[in-house]
Design a protein around this motif. Structure first.
Motif, PDB file in Angstrom:
ATOM      1  N   SER A  10       0.971  -1.309  -0.056  1.00 16.09           N
ATOM      2  CA  SER A  10      -0.169   0.244   0.068  1.00 16.09           C
ATOM      3  C   SER A  10       0.652   1.194   0.174  1.00 16.09           C
ATOM      4  N   ARG A  11       0.343   2.362  -0.646  1.00 20.57           N
ATOM      5  CA  ARG A  11       0.917   3.467  -0.426  1.00 20.57           C
ATOM      6  C   ARG A  11       1.242   4.189   0.957  1.00 20.57           C
ATOM      7  N   GLN A  12       0.152   3.619   1.978  1.00 18.05           N
ATOM      8  CA  GLN A  12       0.521   4.013   3.280  1.00 18.05           C
ATOM      9  C   GLN A  12       1.729   3.287   3.808  1.00 18.05           C
ATOM     10  N   ALA A  15       4.528   5.541   2.705  1.00 23.17           N
ATOM     11  CA  ALA A  15       4.606   6.691   3.882  1.00 23.17           C
ATOM     12  C   ALA A  15       5.143   6.270   5.070  1.00 23.17           C
ATOM     13  N   ASP A  49       0.937  -1.154  -4.979  1.00 18.63           N
ATOM     14  CA  ASP A  49       0.372  -0.012  -5.368  1.00 18.63           C
ATOM     15  C   ASP A  49       1.490   1.022  -5.261  1.00 18.63           C
ATOM     16  N   GLY A 114      -4.107   1.143   8.326  1.00 21.52           N
ATOM     17  CA  GLY A 114      -5.501   1.517   7.991  1.00 21.52           C
ATOM     18  C   GLY A 114      -5.690   2.784   7.105  1.00 21.52           C
ATOM     19  N   GLY A 115      -6.930   2.810   6.600  1.00 22.14           N
ATOM     20  CA  GLY A 115      -7.422   4.179   6.121  1.00 22.14           C
ATOM     21  C   GLY A 115      -8.130   4.841   7.125  1.00 22.14           C
ATOM     22  N   ARG A 116      -9.184   5.642   6.519  1.00 17.29           N
ATOM     23  CA  ARG A 116      -9.939   6.373   7.493  1.00 17.29           C
ATOM     24  C   ARG A 116     -11.297   5.799   7.486  1.00 17.29           C
ATOM     25  N   PRO A 144      -2.755   7.385   8.503  1.00 19.86           N
ATOM     26  CA  PRO A 144      -2.602   8.255   7.547  1.00 19.86           C
ATOM     27  C   PRO A 144      -3.159   9.493   7.935  1.00 19.86           C
TER      28      PRO A 144
ATOM     29  N   HIS B 337      -8.663  -2.652  -1.476  1.00 20.10           N
ATOM     30  CA  HIS B 337      -9.115  -1.881  -0.659  1.00 20.10           C
ATOM     31  C   HIS B 337      -7.636  -1.542   0.246  1.00 20.10           C
ATOM     32  N   PRO B 338      -7.542  -0.133   0.618  1.00 19.43           N
ATOM     33  CA  PRO B 338      -6.179   0.270   1.361  1.00 19.43           C
ATOM     34  C   PRO B 338      -5.911  -0.385   2.390  1.00 19.43           C
ATOM     35  N   VAL B 339      -7.121  -0.934   3.222  1.00 17.24           N
ATOM     36  CA  VAL B 339      -6.777  -1.408   4.549  1.00 17.24           C
ATOM     37  C   VAL B 339      -6.764  -3.013   4.463  1.00 17.24           C
ATOM     38  N   PRO B 468      -5.138   2.889  -8.483  1.00 16.19           N
ATOM     39  CA  PRO B 468      -4.791   3.798  -7.477  1.00 16.19           C
ATOM     40  C   PRO B 468      -5.866   3.759  -6.078  1.00 16.19           C
ATOM     41  N   ASP B 469      -5.056   3.859  -4.960  1.00 15.95           N
ATOM     42  CA  ASP B 469      -6.191   3.769  -3.887  1.00 15.95           C
ATOM     43  C   ASP B 469      -6.051   5.218  -3.433  1.00 15.95           C
ATOM     44  N   ASP B 471      -7.234   7.620  -1.217  1.00 16.66           N
ATOM     45  CA  ASP B 471      -7.047   8.405  -0.114  1.00 16.66           C
ATOM     46  C   ASP B 471      -5.696   8.143   0.657  1.00 16.66           C
ATOM     47  N   SER B 472      -5.046   7.418   0.430  1.00 16.49           N
ATOM     48  CA  SER B 472      -3.661   7.155   1.107  1.00 16.49           C
ATOM     49  C   SER B 472      -2.621   7.692   0.237  1.00 16.49           C
ATOM     50  N   GLN B 473      -1.961   8.901   0.985  1.00 21.45           N
ATOM     51  CA  GLN B 473      -0.803   9.346   0.157  1.00 21.45           C
ATOM     52  C   GLN B 473       0.337   9.353   0.922  1.00 21.45           C
ATOM     53  N   GLU B 474       1.408   9.627   0.173  1.00 18.92           N
ATOM     54  CA  GLU B 474       2.538   9.491   1.283  1.00 18.92           C
ATOM     55  C   GLU B 474       2.781  10.853   1.928  1.00 18.92           C
ATOM     56  N   GLY B 475       3.279  10.719   3.328  1.00 21.01           N
ATOM     57  CA  GLY B 475       3.207  11.813   4.260  1.00 21.01           C
ATOM     58  C   GLY B 475       4.584  12.445   4.397  1.00 21.01           C
TER      59      GLY B 475
END
Lengths: 153, 475
Positions: A10-12, A15, A49, A114-116, A144, B337-339, B468-469, B471-475
């Motif tokens: 995941s992109r998270q 991050a 991703d 997780g997400g939100r 996130p 799904h991002p989670v 693309p997911d 809602d999760s972007q790099e911080g």
């Protein structure tokens, strides 16, 4: 200190790796192991991703996806100092991360969480939660950033 | 952070890729997948077609399936990726439309199988609680499996194994009843050689062929083992052993269970029952209360059906995901799904298609279409899978001499030809016997075509590969 950075593609998780780099002292970190866990019985055993790599249908390999995710995360630490290992494991994500932490005698595990919103609060038992509860060392859970609120008009 | 950091030790397996599926697990995966799909659901239909000797249908059917399994084992050891039949056909023929057709057929077969199993689930559920209508039970069942799959509970290897043990236990109960019945001296072994030629099928050969055709649904499922090919330890050794071994064990269980059922229950009773194996338990041969045994056995049957249906529902979004990554179907199916890291769009879509199969099937039946929904959907699965199996065997033969640098399992060539002829004969008979099933096949393949056209006309290149997911972007 040996730090484990886990990625689920995941992109998270990308991050999370960047977050570690943003504050940690590279002279205190001796070694980093970037770990991806493939889940053989899942619908999609591993989805990457984090990179733009294109799988070739129909021979799309989940191993390749895991490898490219691990490569992307490891690239974050290029030239930072510590030795970086790339590792791919297979099985249940939380179990494998915890096992790796024990095996490498890790001083810190970094996971993304997780997400939100609804999915995060309703569905319990996420990988990050299980790692937090059972890891043999401190765990950094990178969540996130909250969505910027729309200014009230 | 309190850091008693030890000297970083170089561990011995540095850089090694760890795999997790052992030969033993693979064996149970095959067995669970094959055993659940059908014997609980279809034994009545087979008995009706053949008569007391219906075990022959199971024996012959499983032989053809095991040979096909050997072809799969050869190909999987050569190309250990998860894509299965699509990959082999692509390697062998390099023809994109054909590859697409095979992939969509596989998807359609899997969806029809889920539908048939869901109806079978409802039949057994009815014996526990006959309140809710069957359609509702099967729809809720499918919806629950979609949710379970989304959350990822299905990923536990141990749960898979446990469910397989329960499945085998259920069939062992039937066997024990048969054995007790024999020792009580009530068994009439003459039944086992009776072939019913008074019904729709005039000759014994046709009756047996019809039985094989109905029973073949119970042989399917082994092709899903390709799902875990990449994660199997030492596939060269474990695949032939576990896949073919699993099929042989499943076949043995089938034959013994069919014999036990035929000996203990009059064939007409089996033929007229929706949950035929329950009839065996209801004979009250074991010294337990019939109610208790019926309940226990129903629960076991429900678990068995669930286990197999789960695998089909895991497979469908995976196939869609693979195609979406390569822009063959809309990129939305590559959405993860991002989670939960599940392909949720594909899951919901698969669930929706299976649900509409159930609704349409029920409506057709109620409108006097005179079909047995379990049988019809099972036939659709069997027609599509038999075609795929035949093509896979041809692909296996055609790929001989290629990509043979690494050790691989080599299936016996004359046997492969026998398997090919067997698959085609059953395919021919199944279509001949039930030509209407082709309409259903066409309908399901049409879904694939619609998806392809949607991507072709409205899709943008490359959407799939980025998945693309947002809602999760790099911080």
């Amino acid at each position: 200190m040996h730090v484990i950075v886990a990625t689920d593609g995941s992109r998270q998780s990308l991050a999370a790796a960047k977050h570690l780099k943003s504050f940690a002292d590279p002279t205190k970190v001796t070694e980093i192991s970037v770990i991806a866990v493939i889940r053989p019985l899942a619908s999609v055993a591993f989805a990457d991703d984090t990179s733009e790599g294109k799988a070739k249908w129909p021979d799309g390999s989940f191993r390749d996806a895991a490898q490219s995710a691990v490569d992307t995360i490891a690239a974050v630490f290029d030239g930072w100092g510590p030795k970086v290992n790339k590792r791919i494991r297979s099985g249940s994500a939380a179990n494998e991360i915890i096992k790796a932490a024990k095996q490498y005698d890790a001083g810190l595990v970094v996971v993304a969480a997780g997400g939100r919103g609804l999915s995060d609060s309703v569905l319990v038992g996420s990988t990050a939660q299980r790692v937090q509860h059972y890891a043999p060392c401190p765990v950094l859970v990178v969540r996130p950033a909250p969505k910027p609120r729309k200014p009230r008009s | 952070m309190a850091d008693a950091a030890t000297i970083p030790h170089q561990d011995e397996e540095d850089g090694e890729l760890k795999r997790s599926i052992t030969g033993r697990l693979l064996f149970f995966y095959t067995l669970g997948d094959v055993l659940g799909s059908g014997i609980y659901v279809l034994i009545g239909l087979v008995a009706a077609a053949v008569g007391g000797a219906f075990w022959i249908a199971f024996a012959l059917g499983v032989t053809v399936a095991a040979i096909t399994g050997a072809a799969y084992a050869e190909l999987v050891t050569k190309y250990p990726q998860a894509a299965g039949a699509s990959l082999y056909v692509n390697k062998a023929f390099g023809n994109r439309p054909l590859t697409f057709l095979v992939t969509v057929s596989f998807l359609a077969a899997s969806m029809a199988a889920s539908g048939s199993l869901a109806v079978g689930f409802a039949s057994y559920f009815d014996t526990l609680w006959s309140g809710p209508p069957a359609l509702l039970v099967s729809l809720v069942f499918v919806a629950l499996l979609v949710v379970v799959n989304f959350i990822g509970i299905t990923e536990s290897v141990w749960m898979n194994m446990l469910m397989t043990f329960v499945e085998v236990a259920g069939l062992l109960i039937v066997l024990v009843i048969g054995i007790v019945h024999i020792f009580q001296g009530n068994a009439d072994f003459g039944v086992l050689t009776q072939i019913d030629t008074s019904g729709d099928y005039g000759s014994p050969a046709l009756a047996v062929l019809a039985g094989i055709s109905f029973s073949f649904f119970a042989m399917t499922g082994f092709e899903n083992t390709a799902n875990v090919a990449e994660e199997t330890i030492d596939p060269y050794k474990s695949f032939p052993r576990s896949l073919v071994g699993g099929m042989v064990v499943a076949g043995l269980v089938y034959v013994l269970v069919s014999m036990a059922a035929a000996l203990t229950v009059p064939v007409e009773t089996l033929a007229n029952s929706d949950a035929a194996l329950l009839e065996v338990v209801k004979q009250g041969i074991l010294p337990f209360s019939t109610d208790f045994m019926t309940t226990l056995f129903s629960v076991i049957a429900l678990i068995a059906i669930t286990n197999t249906t789960l695998v089909t529902i895991v497979t469908q979004p995976r196939v869609l995901y693979g195609m979406a990554r390569e822009d063959v179907v809309p990129g939305v199916f590559a959405k993860i799904h991002p989670v939960r890291r599940s392909p949720w769009v594909g899951l919901i879509f698969s669930g929706a298609v299976v649900a509409s199969l159930l609704v349409i099937g029920t409506l057709v039946t109620e409108a006097g279409g005179g079909i047995d929904l379990v049988g019809r959907l099972a036939t659709v699965t069997v027609v599509l899978l038999l075609a795929i199996y035949a093509i896979v065997i041809v692909a296996c033969l055609k790929l001989r001499g290629q990509d043979e640098e690494n050790p691989f399992f080599r299936a016996n060539t004359p046997l492969l030809f026998v398997g090919l002829v067997g698959n085609l004969a059953i395919l021919y008979f199944t279509i001949y016997d039930d030509p209407h099933s082709l309409i259903w096949c066409a309908g399901l393949l049409g879904v694939g075509l619609v998806l392809f056209l949607a991507e072709y006309f409205f899709g943008s290149k490359g959407t799939g590969s980025r998945a693309p997911d947002l809602d999760s972007q790099e911080g």
